[in-house]
Design a protein around this motif. Structure first.
Motif, PDB file in Angstrom:
ATOM      1  N   MET A 267       0.950  -1.236  -0.033  1.00 56.15           N
ATOM      2  CA  MET A 267      -0.150  -0.021   0.231  1.00 56.15           C
ATOM      3  C   MET A 267       0.916   1.426   0.141  1.00 56.15           C
ATOM      4  SD  MET A 267      -3.365   0.994   2.078  1.00 56.15           S
ATOM      5  CE  MET A 267      -2.711   0.068   3.728  1.00 56.15           C
ATOM      6  N   PHE A 268       0.388   2.303  -0.762  1.00 52.90           N
ATOM      7  CA  PHE A 268       1.324   3.502  -0.927  1.00 52.90           C
ATOM      8  C   PHE A 268       2.685   3.403  -1.365  1.00 52.90           C
ATOM      9  CE2 PHE A 268      -2.447   4.275   1.465  1.00 52.90           C
ATOM     10  CZ  PHE A 268      -2.841   5.712   1.076  1.00 52.90           C
TER      11      PHE A 268
ATOM     12  N   PHE B  86       4.114   6.374  -2.967  1.00 53.99           N
ATOM     13  CA  PHE B  86       4.349   7.621  -2.131  1.00 53.99           C
ATOM     14  C   PHE B  86       5.870   8.027  -2.268  1.00 53.99           C
ATOM     15  CE2 PHE B  86       5.227   9.652   1.760  1.00 53.99           C
ATOM     16  CZ  PHE B  86       4.200  10.766   1.708  1.00 53.99           C
TER      17      PHE B  86
ATOM     18  N   PHE C 287       4.693  19.078   0.527  1.00 58.34           N
ATOM     19  CA  PHE C 287       3.980  18.209   1.447  1.00 58.34           C
ATOM     20  C   PHE C 287       2.503  17.964   0.552  1.00 58.34           C
ATOM     21  CE2 PHE C 287       6.661  20.070   4.778  1.00 58.34           C
ATOM     22  CZ  PHE C 287       6.765  19.137   5.426  1.00 58.34           C
ATOM     23  N   SER C 288       2.525  17.212  -0.444  1.00 62.60           N
ATOM     24  CA  SER C 288       1.257  16.805  -1.148  1.00 62.60           C
ATOM     25  C   SER C 288       0.781  18.594  -1.610  1.00 62.60           C
ATOM     26  CB  SER C 288       0.519  15.825  -0.533  1.00 62.60           C
ATOM     27  OG  SER C 288       1.255  14.962   0.106  1.00 62.60           O
TER      28      SER C 288
ATOM     29  N   ALA D 242      -2.567   5.287   6.960  1.00 63.92           N
ATOM     30  CA  ALA D 242      -1.626   5.252   5.807  1.00 63.92           C
ATOM     31  C   ALA D 242      -1.599   7.003   5.195  1.00 63.92           C
ATOM     32  CB  ALA D 242      -1.836   4.333   4.635  1.00 63.92           C
TER      33      ALA D 242
ATOM     34  N   THR E   8       1.323   9.758   5.401  1.00 64.19           N
ATOM     35  CA  THR E   8       1.938   9.950   3.945  1.00 64.19           C
ATOM     36  C   THR E   8       1.377  11.442   3.356  1.00 64.19           C
ATOM     37  OG1 THR E   8      -0.019   8.870   2.778  1.00 64.19           O
ATOM     38  CG2 THR E   8       1.987   7.714   2.992  1.00 64.19           C
ATOM     39  N   ASP E   9       0.242  11.351   2.785  1.00 67.37           N
ATOM     40  CA  ASP E   9      -0.183  12.734   2.186  1.00 67.37           C
ATOM     41  C   ASP E   9      -0.343  13.889   3.219  1.00 67.37           C
ATOM     42  OD1 ASP E   9       0.152  11.993  -0.410  1.00 67.37           O
ATOM     43  OD2 ASP E   9      -1.955  11.396  -0.289  1.00 67.37           O
TER      44      ASP E   9
ATOM     45  N   VAL F 104       0.812  14.164   6.245  1.00 68.16           N
ATOM     46  CA  VAL F 104       1.729  14.375   7.413  1.00 68.16           C
ATOM     47  C   VAL F 104       1.863  15.625   8.244  1.00 68.16           C
ATOM     48  CG1 VAL F 104       3.743  14.373   6.123  1.00 68.16           C
ATOM     49  CG2 VAL F 104       3.840  13.267   8.050  1.00 68.16           C
ATOM     50  N   TYR F 105       1.913  16.743   7.139  1.00 66.00           N
ATOM     51  CA  TYR F 105       2.151  18.030   7.366  1.00 66.00           C
ATOM     52  C   TYR F 105       1.084  18.595   8.567  1.00 66.00           C
ATOM     53  CZ  TYR F 105       3.200  23.006   6.785  1.00 66.00           C
ATOM     54  OH  TYR F 105       3.534  24.321   7.097  1.00 66.00           O
TER      55      TYR F 105
END
Lengths: 492, 201
Positions: A1-2, A5, A68-69, B138, B142-143, B145-146
């Motif tokens: 999963m991921f 990333f 950060f996405s 998850a 990941t996305d 986290v900030y």
């Protein structure tokens, strides 16, 4: 999963990470500091801000960088505003040191740590490209400010101010959050650039969107302190210790400008017509009520609070006139005039509260207008500084406040809102009365107190530099103006 | 004929609305808090209907388990004078009612309009064996986290602020040190004073 990333680049967020680390280190080191002067804590705090400035300059980039996405944006506007925030906070803490020293009931170490964490909140707000991070930054800053207002535990006035600030601030955050959720419902995204893109390419549910914008603007208006969401401003400015009033009145205005730009201009520019009409009402009401009610005040902190309301209303004019009827020719001029206005306002207000703190002593706040009577006889130099500040706020030529007002008015006229320009000028004229009254008190009245002004030399030097800057920037405003225009050109 | 899910939805919603109304109408604050707990609980039931079991769990554990119990303690410990709170209720009622009714009408006009209808949407069908909790975890690491770290800093701020506002220096209580007591000697306690004898006349 991921598995797909990719770890985000931490490089653009280096100043934030450094500041957070240092704030934790200072918090721990302060445990061992016994002296009430807290020299170590103070010096480390100032060094942290200096370090942040160095890192921001080193990582500065002409390009717009997301990380950060896409939640974090690092553009020229962010760098410029962050540098100004460090400078302001540093100067503010410098002014505050003697003031909190003289007051026994303020916890000294926590004061600096909370100030640093509030700075972190402002940086997060300035660099936010996502509703979530913007909201978290705002809460981080606001929580620190609520606590700082209440830090003088033995003072009932401070506690009352903190309570009012906390409750109204929480309400405003709720409104803002509600507006954000509505916009999420309409556009399906929380990312500010994605919202803008979506609004540009798709037709979205207009009703939901406008409903959301109403709440968003109300929440922002609360944070900016403009009428009719201004009730907290005078009470908090008056009730808080002067050093905290200065803190609230200075750097957070820069952060507030950043979130207004990010939300309304970067995110919702396609809906400009909707929010512009709201902002015009807020702006005219703020200038009217701010300037008229300030005349009736006897306390200078309260007077400056109403003056802050009117100044924020004036600043909003620059944001209103950016894009009118889909015509973006004057956008850069208008937004950079608003930025210039905020920057010069912060500079002037810092000097104003700094001077009030210099005149105060243990057990004497020097915050009544009467206390300024005959200041010229006690200290001609600092009376002159105070006069610079008051004349600049009133918008008298050749002080910096004049050019700020002038460039905003230019944008208003260019956008074709002639009536708005007339209203703004008339209300500023009314406002000039109460600023000039302070000047009259200082130069033409007999002093109530006769003892000369005392303070450490370093404090006097920095205050003088600040005061002279108000005068000098008025003579040479071009550099700062082009800097504002350049940063916005690179960021919009 | 309604299917089972819709029936459950209306059943839970009815309880939720009733409980929420009781929160603001109950005269006794403890009753109000208990009804708030009931409304959270039914809201958690609604989450389960939407297949968001993790959110339902968090709502029950964090809000009911921690926040509301704390709230209940506070309400029980505070000696609220209800008559004082209700003072001026009738004086403020006309103005409050006018503003409230105006806002309800305005919002009703917007929300009731043709464009603000909720569309019929299906709950996305999730294959069996996919854990909602794991997916959220998850994403947080990941996305998101900030913002996750930022939330941690906000909590740090809350701790620092709470300590700064309530800690008033180490407490100077009177206590006895057992070690000192054991080491005590007679001369520490009794002082023999030599005095010249005075003659009585």
């Amino acid at each position: 999963m991921f598995n797909d990333f990719v770890a985000p680049s931490l490089y653009p967020a280096a100043p934030e990470i450094f500041l957070l680390t240092m704030a934790c280190v200072i918090l721990l080191l302060d445990l061992g500091v016994k002296s009430p002067r807290r020299t170590l804590t103070f010096v480390l705090t100032q060094l942290t801000l200096l370090g942040c400035a160095a890192i921001t300059l080193a990582t500065s980039n002409v390009e717009v960088v997301y990380t950060f996405s896409n939640m974090f944006v690092d553009d020229m506007l962010a760098d410029f505003l962050k540098l100004l925030v460090y400078l302001t906070v540093s100067v503010v803490l410098f002014y505050s040191r003697e003031y909190i020293q003289a007051r026994q009931d303020v916890p000294k170490g926590e004061y600096f740590v909370l100030a640093l964490l509030a700075t972190l909140g402002m940086m997060v707000m300035i660099s936010a490209n996502h509703f979530l991070t913007l909201y978290l930054g705002l809460e981080m800053m606001s929580l620190c400010l609520y606590a700082m207002v209440a830090l003088r535990r033995s003072s009932a006035v401070c506690t009352e101010a903190a309570m009012k600030y906390f409750i109204l601030g929480a309400l405003a955050s709720g409104l803002l959050l509600y507006g954000m959720s509505m916009i999420y419902g309409a556009t399906g995204s929380l990312e500010i650039t994605a919202v803008a893109e979506r609004l540009y390419t798709h037709t979205v549910d207009d009703k939901v969107l406008v409903f959301g914008i109403v709440f968003l603007v109300a929440g922002l208006a609360f944070k900016l302190g403009v009428v009719p969401f201004h009730m907290w401003v005078p009470d908090v400015y008056h009730g808080a210790p002067t050093s905290v009033t200065l803190f609230i009145g200075a750097a957070p205005k820069l952060a507030a400008f950043a979130i207004v730009m990010r939300l309304l201009v970067n995110g919702l520019i396609t809906q400009a017509e909707d929010w512009q009409s709201m902002l015009i009402i807020l702006s005219v009401l703020s200038m009217a009520i701010g300037n008229l009610v300030a005349i009736a005040q006897t306390n200078i902190k309260r007077m400056l609070a109403y003056s802050a309301i009117s100044h924020m209303g004036f600043m909003l004019l620059g944001i209103v006139t950016g894009v009118v009827g889909g015509d973006a020719r004057f956008a850069l001029n208008a937004y950079s005039s608003a930025l210039f206005y905020v920057v010069t306002y912060v500079l002037t207000t810092t000097a104003a509260f700094g001077l009030i703190m210099l005149f105060s002593k243990a057990g004497f706040e020097s915050d009544e207008l009467e206390d300024f009577k005959g200041l010229n006889k006690r200290s001609p130099w600092f009376a002159a500084m105070m006069m610079f500040v008051m004349l600049s706020m009133a918008g008298i030529p050749f002080f910096v406040g004049f050019f700020a007002k002038f460039s905003v008015l230019q944008a208003v006229v260019a956008a074709g809102y002639y009536w708005l320009a007339v209203v703004a000028v008339v209300l500023s004229l009314i406002g000039a009365f109460y600023y000039l009254r302070v000047v009259k008190f200082m130069y033409f009245d007999e002093p109530k107190h006769v003892e000369p002004i005392e303070g450490p030399t370093s404090l006097k030097v920095v205050l003088s530099v600040n005061g002279v800057a108000v005068g000098l920037l008025g003579l040479f405003p071009q550099m700062l103006m082009s800097l504002c225009a350049y940063t916005l050109l690179r960021s919009l | 004929m309604m299917d089972f899910k819709t029936t459950v939805f209306f059943f839970l919603s009815a309880i939720l609305i009733f409980a929420a109304l009781r929160v603001i109408t109950a005269r006794n604050p403890v009753h109000a808090v208990l009804h708030l707990i009931l409304s959270f609980f039914t809201a958690a039931g609604l989450w389960v209907l939407l297949q968001a079991e993790f959110l339902a769990m968090v709502l029950v554990m964090v809000y009911i388990g921690a926040v509301m119990v704390l709230f209940l303690f506070v309400v029980m410990m505070l000696d609220l004078n209800l008559d004082q709170l209700r003072q001026g209720f009738w004086n403020y009622l006309p103005l409050g009612a006018v503003i409230g009714i105006l806002m309800v009408i305005e919002m009703g006009m917007v929300l009731g309009s043709r464009y603000f209808q909720v569309l019929d949407s299906e709950v996305p069908s999730v294959p069996a064996g996919v854990s909602n909790t794991k997916e959220l975890g998850a994403l947080l690491a990941t996305d998101y986290v900030y913002p996750f770290e930022l939330a941690a800093v906000v909590l740090l701020v809350a701790i620092v602020a709470a300590v700064a506002l309530t800690f008033r220096g180490p407490k100077k209580t009177r206590y006895t040190d057992p070690a000192k007591q054991i080491r005590v000697k007679a001369e520490d306690r009794v002082r023999i004073v030599k005095m010249p004898v005075e003659k009585q006349d």
